[in-house]
Structure formats: structure tokens, C-alpha cells
Write a protein that holds these residues in place. Structure first.
Motif, PDB file in Angstrom:
ATOM      1  N   ASP A 130       0.848  -1.191   0.000  1.00 33.35           N
ATOM      2  CA  ASP A 130       0.000   0.000   0.000  1.00 33.35           C
ATOM      3  C   ASP A 130       0.883   1.241   0.000  1.00 33.35           C
ATOM      4  O   ASP A 130       1.741   1.389   0.868  1.00 33.35           O
ATOM      5  CB  ASP A 130      -0.905   0.018   1.231  1.00 33.35           C
ATOM      6  N   TYR A 132       0.985   5.221   0.373  1.00 30.00           N
ATOM      7  CA  TYR A 132       0.208   6.336   0.898  1.00 30.00           C
ATOM      8  C   TYR A 132       0.827   7.661   0.442  1.00 30.00           C
ATOM      9  O   TYR A 132       2.041   7.792   0.402  1.00 30.00           O
ATOM     10  CB  TYR A 132       0.183   6.301   2.423  1.00 30.00           C
ATOM     11  N   VAL A 134      -0.468  11.675  -1.609  1.00 30.85           N
ATOM     12  CA  VAL A 134      -1.488  12.641  -2.015  1.00 30.85           C
ATOM     13  C   VAL A 134      -1.697  12.506  -3.517  1.00 30.85           C
ATOM     14  O   VAL A 134      -0.743  12.545  -4.292  1.00 30.85           O
ATOM     15  CB  VAL A 134      -1.051  14.083  -1.674  1.00 30.85           C
TER      16      VAL A 134
ATOM     17  N   LEU B 113      10.031   3.147  -7.721  1.00 29.06           N
ATOM     18  CA  LEU B 113       8.589   3.125  -7.494  1.00 29.06           C
ATOM     19  C   LEU B 113       8.016   4.526  -7.395  1.00 29.06           C
ATOM     20  O   LEU B 113       7.057   4.873  -8.090  1.00 29.06           O
ATOM     21  CB  LEU B 113       8.296   2.398  -6.184  1.00 29.06           C
ATOM     22  N   ARG B 116       8.109   6.457 -10.613  1.00 30.73           N
ATOM     23  CA  ARG B 116       7.121   6.010 -11.578  1.00 30.73           C
ATOM     24  C   ARG B 116       5.751   6.613 -11.261  1.00 30.73           C
ATOM     25  O   ARG B 116       5.028   7.060 -12.136  1.00 30.73           O
ATOM     26  CB  ARG B 116       7.020   4.482 -11.525  1.00 30.73           C
ATOM     27  N   LEU B 117       5.411   6.603  -9.961  1.00 28.78           N
ATOM     28  CA  LEU B 117       4.097   7.107  -9.580  1.00 28.78           C
ATOM     29  C   LEU B 117       4.028   8.635  -9.669  1.00 28.78           C
ATOM     30  O   LEU B 117       2.994   9.193  -9.994  1.00 28.78           O
ATOM     31  CB  LEU B 117       3.758   6.653  -8.161  1.00 28.78           C
ATOM     32  N   ARG B 119       5.224  10.466 -11.753  1.00 29.55           N
ATOM     33  CA  ARG B 119       4.926  10.841 -13.137  1.00 29.55           C
ATOM     34  C   ARG B 119       3.415  10.843 -13.373  1.00 29.55           C
ATOM     35  O   ARG B 119       2.906  11.561 -14.214  1.00 29.55           O
ATOM     36  CB  ARG B 119       5.625   9.872 -14.088  1.00 29.55           C
ATOM     37  N   SER B 120       2.681  10.022 -12.615  1.00 29.70           N
ATOM     38  CA  SER B 120       1.225   9.968 -12.782  1.00 29.70           C
ATOM     39  C   SER B 120       0.528  10.993 -11.900  1.00 29.70           C
ATOM     40  O   SER B 120      -0.694  11.059 -11.867  1.00 29.70           O
ATOM     41  CB  SER B 120       0.717   8.572 -12.449  1.00 29.70           C
ATOM     42  N   GLY B 121       1.278  11.786 -11.157  1.00 33.10           N
ATOM     43  CA  GLY B 121       0.671  12.830 -10.350  1.00 33.10           C
ATOM     44  C   GLY B 121       0.503  12.480  -8.891  1.00 33.10           C
ATOM     45  O   GLY B 121       0.022  13.289  -8.106  1.00 33.10           O
ATOM     46  N   PHE B 122       0.899  11.276  -8.499  1.00 35.84           N
ATOM     47  CA  PHE B 122       0.728  10.855  -7.103  1.00 35.84           C
ATOM     48  C   PHE B 122       2.067  10.952  -6.376  1.00 35.84           C
ATOM     49  O   PHE B 122       3.070  10.409  -6.835  1.00 35.84           O
ATOM     50  CB  PHE B 122       0.217   9.415  -7.053  1.00 35.84           C
ATOM     51  N   VAL B 123       2.053  11.641  -5.236  1.00 35.44           N
ATOM     52  CA  VAL B 123       3.279  11.792  -4.456  1.00 35.44           C
ATOM     53  C   VAL B 123       3.246  10.805  -3.284  1.00 35.44           C
ATOM     54  O   VAL B 123       2.380  10.894  -2.419  1.00 35.44           O
ATOM     55  CB  VAL B 123       3.422  13.230  -3.928  1.00 35.44           C
ATOM     56  N   VAL B 124       4.172   9.881  -3.265  1.00 35.69           N
ATOM     57  CA  VAL B 124       4.200   8.858  -2.217  1.00 35.69           C
ATOM     58  C   VAL B 124       4.858   9.422  -0.959  1.00 35.69           C
ATOM     59  O   VAL B 124       5.984   9.929  -1.015  1.00 35.69           O
ATOM     60  CB  VAL B 124       4.968   7.612  -2.697  1.00 35.69           C
ATOM     61  N   LYS B 125       4.129   9.332   0.158  1.00 37.69           N
ATOM     62  CA  LYS B 125       4.693   9.793   1.435  1.00 37.69           C
ATOM     63  C   LYS B 125       5.332   8.636   2.185  1.00 37.69           C
ATOM     64  O   LYS B 125       6.407   8.749   2.747  1.00 37.69           O
ATOM     65  CB  LYS B 125       3.588  10.420   2.299  1.00 37.69           C
ATOM     66  N   HIS B 126       4.605   7.546   2.253  1.00 37.86           N
ATOM     67  CA  HIS B 126       5.190   6.342   2.849  1.00 37.86           C
ATOM     68  C   HIS B 126       4.444   5.127   2.329  1.00 37.86           C
ATOM     69  O   HIS B 126       3.459   5.267   1.600  1.00 37.86           O
ATOM     70  CB  HIS B 126       5.152   6.416   4.375  1.00 37.86           C
ATOM     71  N   HIS B 127       4.886   3.972   2.687  1.00 37.84           N
ATOM     72  CA  HIS B 127       4.250   2.768   2.163  1.00 37.84           C
ATOM     73  C   HIS B 127       4.162   1.702   3.250  1.00 37.84           C
ATOM     74  O   HIS B 127       4.754   1.825   4.316  1.00 37.84           O
ATOM     75  CB  HIS B 127       5.034   2.221   0.972  1.00 37.84           C
ATOM     76  N   ARG B 128       3.390   0.684   2.960  1.00 33.69           N
ATOM     77  CA  ARG B 128       3.321  -0.478   3.838  1.00 33.69           C
ATOM     78  C   ARG B 128       3.367  -1.717   2.972  1.00 33.69           C
ATOM     79  O   ARG B 128       2.536  -1.889   2.081  1.00 33.69           O
ATOM     80  CB  ARG B 128       2.018  -0.484   4.643  1.00 33.69           C
TER      81      ARG B 128
END
Lengths: 142, 142
Positions: A130, A132, A134, B113, B116-117, B119-128
Motif C-alpha cells: 500500500d 500512501y 497525495v 517506485l 514512476r508514480l 509521473r502519474s501525479g501521485f506523491v508517495v509519502k510512505h508505504h506499507r
DNA sequence: TATCATATGATATTCATTACCATCACGCGA
DNA sequence: TCGCGTGATGGTAATGAATATCATATGATA
């Protein structure tokens, strides 16, 4: 119900009885967003069938999940369900709460990962990744 | 309370008041397994303090999580908490339910990762990343 | 040490989920 | 096509985690 035939086939393949309630729930899962709570699925499916028990919704979702037809995971303490057509990971917006599937598995065939863990004695069956952050819409809105 | 001083420092750094209840809960989190439910933490911490309200436990865990001192995630519909000393992913046994942290982040600096994201406009802050499977002990026991 | 903002504790309440049991209907065989 | 039996459904009640509220107690600053 446009996909009734397709869903009936799915149920039969899983050796589950084909009932209008199960078809309605599968249809509801296919109609709305990627994942939904039991409540939302129930509301949508009962509108289509007329009378659908909430209990039945819980039981059917559990059955479908056990059969591998749908995916289930907890988000904020409540169960969410979605059609499990193919494996994917999740991109979750922390601002608007939207959950979007990734087109492909982000870990690839995750050969390296599973191999590394297998050496420690743990056999990986599946995973959940997952991400997370914005989403584009929320960034634009601010 | 062996780590009282260390935990007091942690709380002060987070600009949170240092109370015996909070110290007891941090101590309880450090004592048991990697992650625990609110119930388990409460049971452990109340034994140490004498009288600790369950409500207070919920509130403190929420506070600590908001401050970033502990990690929180849902597992089977109930919230689980653990000390958030460093980022790690989870290896979860589907048979015995044990949750073990990985020593390092399995995705590395996850540069590819996030790029790649983004580029689609999503900024990843953290993951699980949760890996499900069967642990060494459960495989041996069968 | 005095003060005050904040933390704590207990009860009552909400909400998702499960248990139970009587009734109903899908699907197989004749 | 028709009956039968197993499994599905539906409603109510119960469980259990988590939240709301508010009076009381206490840590931290001056």
C-alpha cells in the motif's frame, strides 16, 4: 444486470450456488469504486434486488473472499472489498481517502524478495503493498 | 521501568507531557511482541501502574501515533500498535498470526517506485508492504 | 508555589461484525 | 418437468472495539 452471465459462470467455477443475491453483490462490486465497505455494497445491491439482508451481505462477501473471487482488507478499522480479477497493489490518498489499484504488481514477479525470505524459513504466499500519499486531484485542489 | 528516562525524553521531544500512564504504555509497547492490540497493551500497562483507564489507553495510543512515536495498522479489523523506531515492513504468518518486522525496508530507497508514480501525479509519502505466508515454526509443526 | 491548560477516568453510546434459528430456494436426479 | 434435500437467506439479538462527554486530577511554566 449486464454481467449476470459472466458472474454466474464465476460462481459455478467456484462451486458456489448462483443466487440473485450473490449476483447483485458481484454486480455492485463491479459498478462502484475499486473497493467499498460492506455497508456501501449492501446499499447498492439491495436497491437492485429489492430486499437484501445485511447479514446475507456479510456472509456472501465472506464466502466470495474464501473462494478467492474478491479481495478483502481493512482500512481504518472497517473491512473493504473489491473484485479480485487480478493481483494489484494499492495507491491510497491520505487526504480524500480514495483507493486506486495499480495496473500491475509493483514488485514484479518479486523473485528477489521471496527468495531472500525463503532463506530465513518463511514462505511468501502473497503480499500487499500500500502506497500512501497525495493524489493528483488533491494536490491540484490545494 | 528501565527505559523511563529514554521514553521521557521521547515524549518531551514530541512536546507531549510526561505522565506515568504514557510511560507505562511506552514500556508495555517495548516489552511485548512487535505489535499488540489496544487491549493487550492496556492489560500490560495497567498491571504496571495499578489503575489505568482503558479510555486513557486509547487516547494515549492515538496521541503517540499522531506524534509519530508509534506505528498503527489494522489487522483483522482491530488496531495494532508498535514502537516506530525505524521504518520496516511486515512478515505475517497466516497460520499463527504472528507479525514480525523486517530488519530493513524491503523496497530499498524505493526510488524507482516513487518516481514512476510521481509521473502519474501521485506523491508517495510512505508505504506499507505486508508479506503473507507461513513462518518457519508453523511449517516445522505441520 | 500558584495557576492553568491539559490529561485522566468512568459511564454511556455508537457502529461494525457475529450468533442463532426458522424459512426459503437452487440444483440435482428421476 | 417435478420433488427433494442441502445449503442459502433474513431478521433479531448479542458481542466487542472504538468514540463522546464531562467532571476531576495533574504536569509544566512562571
Amino acid at each position: 444486470m449486464p454481467d449476470a452471465g459472466r458472474f454466474a459462470t464465476l460462481l459455478k467455477q467456484a462451486r458456489l450456488r448462483v443466487t440473485p443475491q450473490r449476483l447483485a453483490i458481484l454486480q455492485a462490486l463491479a459498478t462502484g469504486k475499486h473497493v467499498a465497505t460492506c455497508q456501501a455494497i449492501w446499499a447498492r445491491a439491495r436497491r437492485a434486488t429489492g430486499g437484501l439482508g445485511q447479514m446475507t451481505t456479510y456472509r456472501i462477501l465472506e464466502r466470495l473472499h474464501a473462494a478467492g473471487l474478491i479481495e478483502q482488507f481493512d482500512l481504518g478499522g472497517v473491512a473493504h472489498f473489491g473484485l479480485a480479477d487480478r493481483h494489484h497493489d494499492h495507491v491510497i490518498c491520505q487526504r480524500c481517502g480514495s483507493v486506486e489499484p495499480t495496473e500491475t504488481c509493483l514488485l514484479g514477479p518479486h523473485g528477489d524478495l521471496t527468495a531472500r525470505l525463503r532463506r530465513s524459513g518463511f514462505v511468501v504466499k502473497h503480499h500487499r503493498l500500500d502506497l500512501y500519499g497525495v493524489c493528483r486531484a488533491c494536490r491540484a485542489g490545494t
